[in-house]
Design a protein around this motif. Structure first.
Motif, PDB file in Angstrom:
ATOM      1  N   TYR A   1       0.898  -1.157   0.000  1.00  0.00           N
ATOM      2  CA  TYR A   1       0.000   0.000   0.000  1.00  0.00           C
ATOM      3  C   TYR A   1       0.936   1.206   0.000  1.00  0.00           C
ATOM      4  O   TYR A   1       1.567   1.483   1.029  1.00  0.00           O
TER       5      TYR A   1
ATOM      6  N   ALA B   1       2.618  -4.896   2.843  1.00  0.00           N
ATOM      7  CA  ALA B   1       1.699  -5.618   3.740  1.00  0.00           C
ATOM      8  C   ALA B   1       1.920  -7.127   3.666  1.00  0.00           C
ATOM      9  O   ALA B   1       1.706  -7.842   4.652  1.00  0.00           O
TER      10      ALA B   1
ATOM     11  N   ALA C   1      -4.401 -13.084  12.915  1.00  0.00           N
ATOM     12  CA  ALA C   1      -4.953 -12.028  13.772  1.00  0.00           C
ATOM     13  C   ALA C   1      -5.324 -10.800  12.939  1.00  0.00           C
ATOM     14  O   ALA C   1      -5.028 -10.732  11.738  1.00  0.00           O
ATOM     15  N   ASN C   2      -5.945  -9.829  13.586  1.00  0.00           N
ATOM     16  CA  ASN C   2      -6.254  -8.551  12.938  1.00  0.00           C
ATOM     17  C   ASN C   2      -4.995  -7.962  12.343  1.00  0.00           C
ATOM     18  O   ASN C   2      -3.959  -7.913  13.010  1.00  0.00           O
ATOM     19  N   GLY C   3      -5.099  -7.514  11.112  1.00  0.00           N
ATOM     20  CA  GLY C   3      -3.977  -6.808  10.500  1.00  0.00           C
ATOM     21  C   GLY C   3      -2.879  -7.707   9.972  1.00  0.00           C
ATOM     22  O   GLY C   3      -1.853  -7.225   9.490  1.00  0.00           O
ATOM     23  N   ALA C   4      -3.081  -9.030  10.021  1.00  0.00           N
ATOM     24  CA  ALA C   4      -2.043  -9.957   9.542  1.00  0.00           C
ATOM     25  C   ALA C   4      -1.858  -9.860   8.025  1.00  0.00           C
ATOM     26  O   ALA C   4      -0.795 -10.186   7.505  1.00  0.00           O
ATOM     27  N   GLY C   5      -2.919  -9.419   7.337  1.00  0.00           N
ATOM     28  CA  GLY C   5      -2.833  -9.289   5.882  1.00  0.00           C
ATOM     29  C   GLY C   5      -3.767 -10.229   5.135  1.00  0.00           C
ATOM     30  O   GLY C   5      -3.636 -10.418   3.929  1.00  0.00           O
TER      31      GLY C   5
ATOM     32  N   THR D   1      -7.078 -10.050   4.399  1.00  0.00           N
ATOM     33  CA  THR D   1      -7.899  -9.408   3.370  1.00  0.00           C
ATOM     34  C   THR D   1      -7.026  -8.960   2.198  1.00  0.00           C
ATOM     35  O   THR D   1      -7.400  -9.107   1.032  1.00  0.00           O
ATOM     36  N   THR D   2      -5.852  -8.460   2.525  1.00  0.00           N
ATOM     37  CA  THR D   2      -4.935  -8.019   1.465  1.00  0.00           C
ATOM     38  C   THR D   2      -4.612  -9.183   0.529  1.00  0.00           C
ATOM     39  O   THR D   2      -4.585  -9.021  -0.693  1.00  0.00           O
TER      40      THR D   2
ATOM     41  N   GLU E   1     -15.500  -9.054   3.164  1.00  0.00           N
ATOM     42  CA  GLU E   1     -15.747  -8.810   4.584  1.00  0.00           C
ATOM     43  C   GLU E   1     -16.797  -7.703   4.696  1.00  0.00           C
ATOM     44  O   GLU E   1     -16.780  -6.743   3.924  1.00  0.00           O
TER      45      GLU E   1
ATOM     46  N   GLN F   1     -11.144 -15.386  11.376  1.00  0.00           N
ATOM     47  CA  GLN F   1     -10.527 -15.245  12.701  1.00  0.00           C
ATOM     48  C   GLN F   1     -11.038 -16.333  13.626  1.00  0.00           C
ATOM     49  O   GLN F   1     -10.449 -16.614  14.660  1.00  0.00           O
TER      50      GLN F   1
HETATM   51  P1  ATP Z   1      -8.581  -7.856   9.720  1.00  0.00           P
HETATM   52  O1  ATP Z   1      -8.841  -9.213  10.236  1.00  0.00           O
HETATM   53  O2  ATP Z   1      -8.553  -6.825  10.787  1.00  0.00           O
HETATM   54  O3  ATP Z   1      -9.441  -7.470   8.546  1.00  0.00           O
HETATM   55  P2  ATP Z   1      -6.428  -8.577   7.948  1.00  0.00           P
HETATM   56  O4  ATP Z   1      -5.611  -9.740   8.379  1.00  0.00           O
HETATM   57  O5  ATP Z   1      -7.450  -8.827   6.905  1.00  0.00           O
HETATM   58  O6  ATP Z   1      -7.062  -7.879   9.203  1.00  0.00           O
HETATM   59  P3  ATP Z   1      -5.463  -6.483   6.211  1.00  0.00           P
HETATM   60  O7  ATP Z   1      -6.767  -5.759   6.230  1.00  0.00           O
HETATM   61  O8  ATP Z   1      -5.100  -7.225   4.999  1.00  0.00           O
HETATM   62  O9  ATP Z   1      -5.395  -7.486   7.458  1.00  0.00           O
HETATM   63  O10 ATP Z   1      -4.311  -5.458   6.579  1.00  0.00           O
HETATM   64  C1  ATP Z   1      -2.924  -5.790   6.522  1.00  0.00           C
HETATM   65  C2  ATP Z   1      -2.097  -4.519   6.717  1.00  0.00           C
HETATM   66  O11 ATP Z   1      -2.270  -3.657   5.579  1.00  0.00           O
HETATM   67  C3  ATP Z   1      -2.500  -3.706   7.933  1.00  0.00           C
HETATM   68  O12 ATP Z   1      -1.330  -3.180   8.502  1.00  0.00           O
HETATM   69  C4  ATP Z   1      -3.372  -2.603   7.359  1.00  0.00           C
HETATM   70  O13 ATP Z   1      -3.298  -1.424   8.131  1.00  0.00           O
HETATM   71  C5  ATP Z   1      -2.767  -2.383   5.988  1.00  0.00           C
HETATM   72  N1  ATP Z   1      -3.775  -1.941   5.021  1.00  0.00           N
HETATM   73  C6  ATP Z   1      -4.895  -2.606   4.663  1.00  0.00           C
HETATM   74  N2  ATP Z   1      -5.603  -1.923   3.733  1.00  0.00           N
HETATM   75  C7  ATP Z   1      -4.917  -0.784   3.501  1.00  0.00           C
HETATM   76  C8  ATP Z   1      -5.107   0.350   2.636  1.00  0.00           C
HETATM   77  N3  ATP Z   1      -6.165   0.411   1.801  1.00  0.00           N
HETATM   78  N4  ATP Z   1      -4.187   1.332   2.673  1.00  0.00           N
HETATM   79  C9  ATP Z   1      -3.101   1.251   3.477  1.00  0.00           C
HETATM   80  N5  ATP Z   1      -2.837   0.209   4.305  1.00  0.00           N
HETATM   81  C10 ATP Z   1      -3.727  -0.797   4.318  1.00  0.00           C
END
Ligand code: ATP
Length: 233
Positions: free
Chosen positions: A11, A16, A35-39, A41-42, A83, A191
């Motif tokens: 990003y 990420a 966990a939250n923020g692991a990546g 969704t990315t 999501e 999760q």
């Molecule tokens: P959650 O369970 O909370 O949805 P996740 O495992 O799906 O978490 P992601 O949403 O993929 O995690 O986020 C991974 C990292 O990328 C995080 O540090 C988040 O802040 C960052 N991130 C996600 N989307 C964006 C974006 N559009 N712009 C900048 N950073 C992003």
């Protein structure tokens, strides 16, 4: 069927995903936990090309789709349930389903709709109701139903259990199992590690943008590191 090979996703300047590799074979359920923020969704969004991987390859049925536009990827037999469901709350259940069959012919839409109503009789009962007035569980069923309308071979689900009551979660997971029994391939991000691994043929654990573990769902369920970090010890 789907191979993610050493995926890096950024990003802006922030990376990420730091080289993630995942393989999904035809007809299996693969769960990705973290966990939250692991990546998580990315990673799913990278499969769909939004955002595109900055390095590594996404290969679907032997075809490199890494740089293909999302619109083309979504016509390649992949459907995603995002999501937060993202249904059209002002449209009825039936209208939402038809949006999911946007690229299909009328007779295909009719067949897919019947299939969705068989899986989710509740949606048939409520086909004229505005989607935004339905319960969270019903909306999740609709989001899955809408994704099924395009008759995907691979369905990607991003935290389908989020915010739902245990009984509804059980139903949703049963439906996911049924989809696999019908021959569909499922990539499930959760999760809710216990249920996701219980259902999965194989699972991956994602931590801060890297795969830490991968194994069969059954082995991960009894893995001490997984138990400690994701299953409450
Ligand atoms: P959650 O369970 O909370 O949805 P996740 O495992 O799906 O978490 P992601 O949403 O993929 O995690 O986020 C991974 C990292 O990328 C995080 O540090 C988040 O802040 C960052 N991130 C996600 N989307 C964006 C974006 N559009 N712009 C900048 N950073 C992003």
């Amino acid at each position: 069927m789907l191979i993610l090979e050493d995926i890096h996703t950024h990003y802006g300047k922030i990376e990420a995903l730091h080289g993630v590799s995942v393989e999904i074979n035809e007809g299996e359920i693969v769960s990705l936990i973290g966990a939250n923020g692991a990546g998580k969704t990315t990673l799913l969004m990278t499969v769909c090309g939004a955002p595109q991987a900055s390095a590594g390859r996404v290969v679907l049925d032997g075809r490199d789709i890494t740089k293909e536009p999302t619109s083309q990827i979504m016509r390649s037999g992949i459907a995603i349930v995002p999501e937060g469901r993202r249904i059209f709350s002002g449209l009825t259940v039936k209208e939402n389903l038809h949006m999911g069959g946007f690229f299909n012919t009328k007779s295909e839409i009719r067949k897919s709709q019947e299939h969705v109503y068989e899986l989710f009789p509740r949606l048939k009962e409520r086909e004229s109701q505005r989607a935004g007035t339905m319960s969270g569980g019903e909306q999740q069923m609709l989001a899955i139903g809408r994704a099924l309308m395009s008759k995907p071979r691979l369905i990607i689900l991003d935290e389908p259990s989020l915010g739902l009551a245990p009984l509804i979660i059980k139903q949703i997971f049963e439906i996911i199992g049924k989809l696999r029994d019908e021959g569909m391939t499922v990539f499930l991000v959760e999760q809710n590690a216990h249920q996701a691994l219980n259902l999965a043929d194989r699972g991956y654990v994602l931590e801060t943008g890297r795969i830490r573990l991968h194994d069969t769902g059954a082995n991960l369920l009894v893995n001490p590191q997984v138990r400690e970090a994701y299953l409450g010890g």
